[in-house]
Write an enzyme that holds these catalytic residues in place. Structure first.
Site, PDB file in Angstrom:
ATOM      1  N   CYS A 171       9.989 -71.131   2.241  1.00 17.54           N
ATOM      2  CA  CYS A 171      10.758 -72.328   2.250  1.00 17.54           C
ATOM      3  C   CYS A 171      12.091 -71.799   2.750  1.00 17.54           C
ATOM      4  O   CYS A 171      12.635 -72.845   3.228  1.00 17.54           O
ATOM      5  CB  CYS A 171      11.073 -72.288   0.655  1.00 17.54           C
TER       6      CYS A 171
ATOM      7  N   LYS B  88       2.319 -71.485 -15.327  1.00 12.80           N
ATOM      8  CA  LYS B  88       1.173 -72.385 -14.625  1.00 12.80           C
ATOM      9  C   LYS B  88       1.416 -71.934 -13.347  1.00 12.80           C
ATOM     10  O   LYS B  88       1.917 -72.610 -12.532  1.00 12.80           O
ATOM     11  CB  LYS B  88       1.364 -73.509 -14.967  1.00 12.80           C
TER      12      LYS B  88
ATOM     13  N   GLU C  29       9.532 -80.448   6.721  1.00  9.58           N
ATOM     14  CA  GLU C  29       9.100 -79.212   6.470  1.00  9.58           C
ATOM     15  C   GLU C  29       7.864 -78.846   7.176  1.00  9.58           C
ATOM     16  O   GLU C  29       6.749 -79.583   6.449  1.00  9.58           O
ATOM     17  CB  GLU C  29       9.092 -78.796   5.099  1.00  9.58           C
TER      18      GLU C  29
ATOM     19  N   GLU D  72      13.355 -75.111  -7.561  1.00  7.06           N
ATOM     20  CA  GLU D  72      13.719 -74.348  -6.018  1.00  7.06           C
ATOM     21  C   GLU D  72      12.586 -75.333  -5.403  1.00  7.06           C
ATOM     22  O   GLU D  72      11.412 -74.976  -5.237  1.00  7.06           O
ATOM     23  CB  GLU D  72      13.317 -73.007  -6.290  1.00  7.06           C
TER      24      GLU D  72
HETATM   25  P1  NAD Z   1       3.157 -77.893  -4.626  1.00  5.08           P
HETATM   26  O1  NAD Z   1       4.474 -78.707  -5.012  1.00  5.08           O
HETATM   27  O2  NAD Z   1       2.067 -78.601  -4.123  1.00  5.08           O
HETATM   28  O3  NAD Z   1       2.798 -76.836  -6.154  1.00  5.08           O
HETATM   29  C1  NAD Z   1       3.686 -76.241  -6.592  1.00  5.08           C
HETATM   30  C2  NAD Z   1       3.155 -76.028  -7.970  1.00  5.08           C
HETATM   31  O4  NAD Z   1       3.579 -77.002  -8.677  1.00  5.08           O
HETATM   32  C3  NAD Z   1       1.872 -75.623  -8.053  1.00  5.08           C
HETATM   33  O5  NAD Z   1       1.575 -74.568  -9.428  1.00  5.08           O
HETATM   34  C4  NAD Z   1       1.103 -76.943  -8.317  1.00  5.08           C
HETATM   35  O6  NAD Z   1      -0.099 -76.906  -8.925  1.00  5.08           O
HETATM   36  C5  NAD Z   1       2.264 -77.678  -9.414  1.00  5.08           C
HETATM   37  N1  NAD Z   1       2.263 -78.908  -9.135  1.00  5.08           N
HETATM   38  C6  NAD Z   1       1.985 -79.858  -8.254  1.00  5.08           C
HETATM   39  N2  NAD Z   1       2.186 -81.188  -8.614  1.00  5.08           N
HETATM   40  C7  NAD Z   1       2.768 -81.028 -10.031  1.00  5.08           C
HETATM   41  C8  NAD Z   1       3.248 -82.055 -10.753  1.00  5.08           C
HETATM   42  N3  NAD Z   1       3.253 -83.493 -10.399  1.00  5.08           N
HETATM   43  N4  NAD Z   1       3.797 -81.475 -11.825  1.00  5.08           N
HETATM   44  C9  NAD Z   1       3.749 -80.242 -12.307  1.00  5.08           C
HETATM   45  N5  NAD Z   1       3.346 -79.330 -11.327  1.00  5.08           N
HETATM   46  C10 NAD Z   1       2.703 -79.752 -10.302  1.00  5.08           C
HETATM   47  O7  NAD Z   1       3.868 -76.648  -3.424  1.00  5.08           O
HETATM   48  P2  NAD Z   1       2.892 -75.574  -2.897  1.00  5.08           P
HETATM   49  O8  NAD Z   1       2.206 -76.372  -1.862  1.00  5.08           O
HETATM   50  O9  NAD Z   1       2.240 -74.733  -3.744  1.00  5.08           O
HETATM   51  O10 NAD Z   1       4.117 -74.712  -2.195  1.00  5.08           O
HETATM   52  C11 NAD Z   1       4.879 -75.112  -1.174  1.00  5.08           C
HETATM   53  C12 NAD Z   1       6.095 -75.540  -1.407  1.00  5.08           C
HETATM   54  O11 NAD Z   1       6.944 -74.718  -2.117  1.00  5.08           O
HETATM   55  C13 NAD Z   1       6.877 -75.718   0.034  1.00  5.08           C
HETATM   56  O12 NAD Z   1       7.543 -77.055   0.064  1.00  5.08           O
HETATM   57  C14 NAD Z   1       7.998 -74.620  -0.101  1.00  5.08           C
HETATM   58  O13 NAD Z   1       9.231 -74.936   0.611  1.00  5.08           O
HETATM   59  C15 NAD Z   1       8.268 -74.634  -1.756  1.00  5.08           C
HETATM   60  N6  NAD Z   1       8.784 -73.383  -2.104  1.00  5.08           N
HETATM   61  C16 NAD Z   1      10.200 -73.427  -2.470  1.00  5.08           C
HETATM   62  C17 NAD Z   1      10.978 -72.186  -2.438  1.00  5.08           C
HETATM   63  C18 NAD Z   1      12.264 -71.960  -3.140  1.00  5.08           C
HETATM   64  O14 NAD Z   1      12.559 -71.002  -3.506  1.00  5.08           O
HETATM   65  N7  NAD Z   1      13.032 -72.772  -2.748  1.00  5.08           N
HETATM   66  C19 NAD Z   1      10.081 -71.100  -2.592  1.00  5.08           C
HETATM   67  C20 NAD Z   1       8.592 -70.979  -2.207  1.00  5.08           C
HETATM   68  C21 NAD Z   1       8.212 -72.236  -2.137  1.00  5.08           C
END
Ligand code: NAD
Length: 476
Positions: free
Chosen positions: A281, A174, A381, A248
């Site tokens: 991230c 997803k 962040e 992550e």
């Molecule tokens: P997000 O948490 O809004 O969304 C990430 C994914 O989770 C999306 O597919 C979203 O649709 C889904 N999602 C959202 N709420 C959910 C829930 N309650 N249950 C299940 N799925 C859900 O994050 P984003 O804005 O897409 O990405 C940015 C974030 O990702 C930043 O905080 C960044 O630091 C982090 N990130 C971490 C890493 C790592 O490896 N540590 C790598 C890349 C990005």
């Protein structure tokens, strides 16, 4: 207009059962470019059922067969890499150069590294000479749900799909609703490579779709990359089903610049912070500088920020692009305002769009100096091209400031003193420490501690995340 209304389930593209859609918007123009269907519980259930049906057969294949599939995927992906770069650029706004040189090629590197790691993973290993009849078996964990963000969209997807396939898991991906194009293309590649139907399934959707996958009783593991906020809700959603959860999450990396650092250290740190418009991230977003070289470092950071050009994703060149969407843009603007309001010194950039832009989610490359530990720009962040610089007095002080965060993904050290680097590598509280601009090697594990999540992706660690350990005695 691009309308993504089908999901890849059981080896076929099936129409979405849900009426909900998400508008795709070009971050450079704010124009709607299409829409993607947001899967509902019925779509997720169908995908999980397909994965469940495929799992027994796939889990029992010879590992060589699974490796051959990745090899075929790699060849097809390679041939379509320009198409992939364009998909990534269109969906999340990475300039084409970045998409072509960094974003799109990352999965090819991951495939190579995982294939190498797979050669060395002992799937059946002896416990030791004291227990000759014992064996430790590494087995695929089952049907896994993979949930990914938009910022390095294909890299994040590949870090899950490739090891899950190699481990022998069946899966439902997803991807982010903000990055559906690259994953749809990957599904075509996996299909063309001949993955058995149901082994890989794709359902587009948002948080609600992800939550359904997390709660699904037949999913045994969730591998999630995204925000710390959503990660927490994934953990809670998975708890009643006792699922393994690999997280992550976000970061607030410190970059410790000592007086004996090399001449390029500050410039390197600023550029790394601004890479991908600050949407990484592991970005080094807090630059901690030893007092004796602080003023010089601030001036250098100002110069680098002022040299950094901003431009549309579709145009060629080494500029940084817009940020992904209106929400991120507003959040970054609010944090820049908070930095000014809380008394940090604005050295470059600031609020509003860069000169020459009246639309698009473009953010000025921004540098703050004299940032104090309690300020929001030191703690939260930002996920935009915004650097916070702080001074430190000595090594002890640097460690205290660096570790004063609930995050712990990557920290960075710039120093000519090897003993000091080794001490700091141990004392910094994070899953990764990168020093003197030396990238971590192929197959090294990527992941964090505390609020950055505890998963390890890449290499043998990333493979073993998708396996369970079975302890057997009486082996014949
Ligand atoms: P997000 O948490 O809004 O969304 C990430 C994914 O989770 C999306 O597919 C979203 O649709 C889904 N999602 C959202 N709420 C959910 C829930 N309650 N249950 C299940 N799925 C859900 O994050 P984003 O804005 O897409 O990405 C940015 C974030 O990702 C930043 O905080 C960044 O630091 C982090 N990130 C971490 C890493 C790592 O490896 N540590 C790598 C890349 C990005």
């Amino acid at each position: 207009m691009r309308e993504l209304q089908t999901f890849y389930i059981g080896g076929r593209w099936l129409p979405s059962r849900s009426a909900r859609t998400h508008a795709m918007v070009d971050p450079s123009t704010e124009q709607v470019t299409g829409s993607v269907s947001l899967g509902d519980a019925g779509d997720v259930d169908a995908a999980v059922a397909a994965a469940q049906a495929a799992f027994p057969g796939w889990s029992e294949t010879d590992p060589a067969e699974r490796m051959a599939l990745i090899g075929r995927m790699q060849a097809i992906y390679s041939a379509r890499s320009e198409e992939m770069a364009k998909a990534i650029s269109d969906e999340m706004g990475a300039p084409m150069e970045l998409a072509r040189t960094r974003q799109a090629p990352a999965p090819l590197r991951h495939m190579t590294n995982f294939l190498e790691a797979m050669k060395h993973v002992e799937l059946i290993r002896p416990l030791g000479s004291h227990a000759p009849g014992d064996r430790i078996l590494l087995e695929p964990i089952g049907v896994v749900g993979l949930i990914t963000p938009w910022n390095w969209p294909m890299s994040q997807v590949a870090l899950k799909v490739v090891p899950a396939l190699l481990a022998g898991c069946a899966m439902v991906l997803k991807p982010s609703e903000y990055a559906p194009l690259s994953s749809a293309l990957l599904a075509e590649i996996i299909d063309e490579a001949g993955a058995p139907p149901g082994v890989f399934n794709l359902v587009h959707g948002d948080g609600a779709t992800g939550a359904r996958l997390v709660e699904h009783p037949e999913v045994t593991m969730i591998s999630f990359t995204g925000s710390t906020r959503a990660g927490q809700s994934v953990l809670l959603g998975a708890a009643p089903g006792f699922k393994r959860v690999a997280l992550e999450l976000g970061g607030k990396g410190a970059n410790l610049v000592f007086a004996d650092a090399d001449d390029q250290a500050v410039e390197r740190g600023v550029r790394q912070c601004f890479l991908n418009s600050g949407q990484s991230c592991n970005a080094p977003t807090r630059m901690l500088v030893e007092r004796s070289v602080y003023a010089r470092a601030v001036e250098r950071a100002r110069a680098v920020a002022e040299e950094t050009t901003v431009g549309p994703s579709g145009s060629e060149g080494g500029h940084i692009g817009p940020v992904v969407n209106a929400r991120q843009y507003a959040q970054i603007q609010a944090l820049i305002e908070a930095g000014i309001g809380e008394g940090a010194r604005l050295v470059a950039g600031g609020c509003g769009r860069p000169a020459g832009f009246n639309s698009g989610y473009f953010v000025k490359p921004t540098v703050f100096a004299d940032v104090a530990g309690h300020m929001r720009i030191a703690r939260e962040e930002i996920f935009g091209p915004v650097l916070s610089i702080m001074a430190f007095e000595d090594e002890e002080d640097a460690v205290r400031i660096a570790n004063d965060t609930p995050y712990g993904l990557t920290n960075y050290v710039q120093s000519g003193d090897g003993d000091r680097r080794n001490r700091l590598a141990r004392r910094l509280r994070s899953g990764m420490v990168e020093m003197n601009g030396q990238p971590r090697g192929a197959g090294s594990p990527f992941g964090g501690v505390r609020h950055s999540g505890g998963a390890r992706e890449g290499g043998t660690w990333g493979l073993e995340e998708f396996m369970v350990v079975k302890s057997v005695s009486g082996w014949g």
